[in-house]
Design an enzyme around this catalytic site. Structure first.
Site, mmCIF file in Angstrom:
data_model
loop_
_atom_site.group_PDB
_atom_site.id
_atom_site.type_symbol
_atom_site.label_atom_id
_atom_site.label_comp_id
_atom_site.label_asym_id
_atom_site.label_seq_id
_atom_site.Cartn_x
_atom_site.Cartn_y
_atom_site.Cartn_z
ATOM 1 N N LEU A 1 44.303 -46.457 -59.962
ATOM 2 C CA LEU A 1 45.414 -47.270 -59.471
ATOM 3 C C LEU A 1 45.110 -48.746 -59.689
ATOM 4 C CD1 LEU A 1 48.111 -47.569 -57.861
ATOM 5 C CD2 LEU A 1 46.701 -47.759 -55.795
ATOM 6 N N GLN B 1 49.321 -55.898 -61.418
ATOM 7 C CA GLN B 1 49.865 -55.130 -62.532
ATOM 8 C C GLN B 1 50.019 -56.017 -63.772
ATOM 9 O OE1 GLN B 1 51.424 -51.692 -62.252
ATOM 10 N NE2 GLN B 1 50.131 -51.553 -60.446
ATOM 11 N N ARG C 1 48.050 -56.602 -66.287
ATOM 12 C CA ARG C 1 46.890 -57.389 -66.724
ATOM 13 C C ARG C 1 45.908 -56.529 -67.515
ATOM 14 N NH1 ARG C 1 45.224 -61.171 -61.594
ATOM 15 N NH2 ARG C 1 43.549 -61.670 -63.048
ATOM 16 N N GLY D 1 44.333 -51.223 -66.020
ATOM 17 C CA GLY D 1 44.286 -49.773 -66.172
ATOM 18 C C GLY D 1 43.547 -49.372 -67.439
ATOM 19 N N GLU E 1 41.003 -35.861 -65.092
ATOM 20 C CA GLU E 1 41.441 -34.637 -64.424
ATOM 21 C C GLU E 1 42.849 -34.286 -64.890
ATOM 22 O OE1 GLU E 1 42.653 -33.751 -59.861
ATOM 23 O OE2 GLU E 1 40.605 -34.498 -60.164
ATOM 24 N N SER F 1 49.960 -37.003 -64.703
ATOM 25 C CA SER F 1 51.330 -37.316 -64.318
ATOM 26 C C SER F 1 52.047 -37.936 -65.519
ATOM 27 C CB SER F 1 51.333 -38.309 -63.155
ATOM 28 O OG SER F 1 50.895 -39.577 -63.601
#
Length: 319
Positions: free
Chosen positions: A193, A199, A201, A204, A225, A229
């Protein structure tokens, strides 16, 4: 982001085991003293079983008389108007004054938990063991449930490690991923997360890259894993495609006339099903070969020659 919820999301069983609700039940998060934003998903894990009040206050027999309690909220959807969360340790309350007092005393405001495993001029990544910093990791997982629509753990954190990214010379966490130390499939990432204020930047991507570096350091071919999603798949496909194309145009495979799936898996550290999925996304996989001309064209359009975000010279894994 990583674990895909099943079609029974929002059922009584999901709410009981994972805390999943079918709509947000906390309206806002006050993250530290200066950042306020809405939640994305609903979760009952902050609350007690009998009343819709924070669980630790219910257990301490505190009454729901705070200024932000759900009786004072006009919209019946929400159990709480504002959850006040420390931006250093993720401890929480429903009273603004308590957050202000805690902010002055928080131990992690001056020294974050865990051990540094990466330090560049821009970003630092710290490894935090759930077995050693249990309360910190539990509070982090609770916070995560307001922004991830998945069935992630939130109390049993001892078998997990958490890799948390900070701006170098800052003690404010911006993003993290967790890793299950006892994963049967040797997954390198369980949950990821980027917190709402940070966000866009590329954090992730930075953390996904780092998860594969951890696998490389253990001589493992690995991956996240499964199942991913929809949003998780988008992020991973972007990284898988970029990395595969880099290895074929800039890396050790750039001079070969043809390449096999096993060679790509070995070079990238990706599992073969992930390699195949990325090649199909690139539209460069035929029945008999990988179309290298398509790969090179993609590389030019996406400026693959820039390389990766993680730089080996800043790794501290062997210290």
């Amino acid at each position: 982001m990583v674990t895909k919820p099943d079609k029974h999301k929002g059922s009584e069983e999901d709410a009981e085991i994972y805390g999943i609700l079918d709509k947000p039940n906390i309206k806002y998060v006050q993250f530290g003293l200066n950042q306020r934003f809405g939640t994305w998903y609903g979760s009952n894990v902050y609350f007690g079983r009998v009343k819709k009040t924070l669980g630790f206050k219910e257990s301490n027999n505190e009454h729901l008389s705070r200024q932000n309690c759900n009786e004072k909220i006009n919209d019946n959807q929400y159990w709480l108007d504002t959850l006040y969360v420390c931006e250093y340790c993720f401890k929480y309350t429903d009273v603004e004054a308590e957050l202000i007092t805690h902010d002055q005393l928080c131990r992690y405001k001056h020294k974050p938990p865990g051990r540094m495993v990466y330090r560049s001029p821009e970003y630092t990544i710290r490894r935090v063991k759930g077995s050693k910093h249990e309360t910190f990791c539990q509070c982090l997982c609770l916070f995560t449930k307001l922004f991830l629509d998945n069935k992630s753990v939130y109390f049993k954190v001892k078998q997990f490690e958490f890799y948390i990214v900070y701006e170098t010379n800052s003690t404010k966490p911006m993003a993290f991923f967790s890793k299950d130390l006892y994963s049967y499939h040797q997954n390198n990432l369980a949950c990821i997360l980027v917190f709402p204020p940070y966000q866009r930047r590329k954090l992730g991507t930075l953390l996904i890259e780092f998860s594969y570096i951890l696998s490389r350091n253990q001589n493992l071919v690995s991956g996240p894993e499964q199942p991913l999603s929809p949003f998780g798949l988008i992020g991973y496909l972007k990284f898988w495609c970029y990395s595969i194309v880099w290895h074929l145009t800039e890396g050790e495979l750039n001079a070969v006339a043809s390449v096999t799936l096993n060679e790509l898996s070995e070079a990238t550290g990706f599992r073969i099903p992930d390699v195949i999925q990325a090649l199909k996304h690139l539209k460069c996989l035929s029945d008999t070969e990988i179309k290298l001309n398509v790969v090179r064209s993609w590389a030019r359009r996406n400026k693959v020659s820039k390389g990766f975000l993680i730089k080996d010279e800043y790794l501290l894994l062997d210290e």
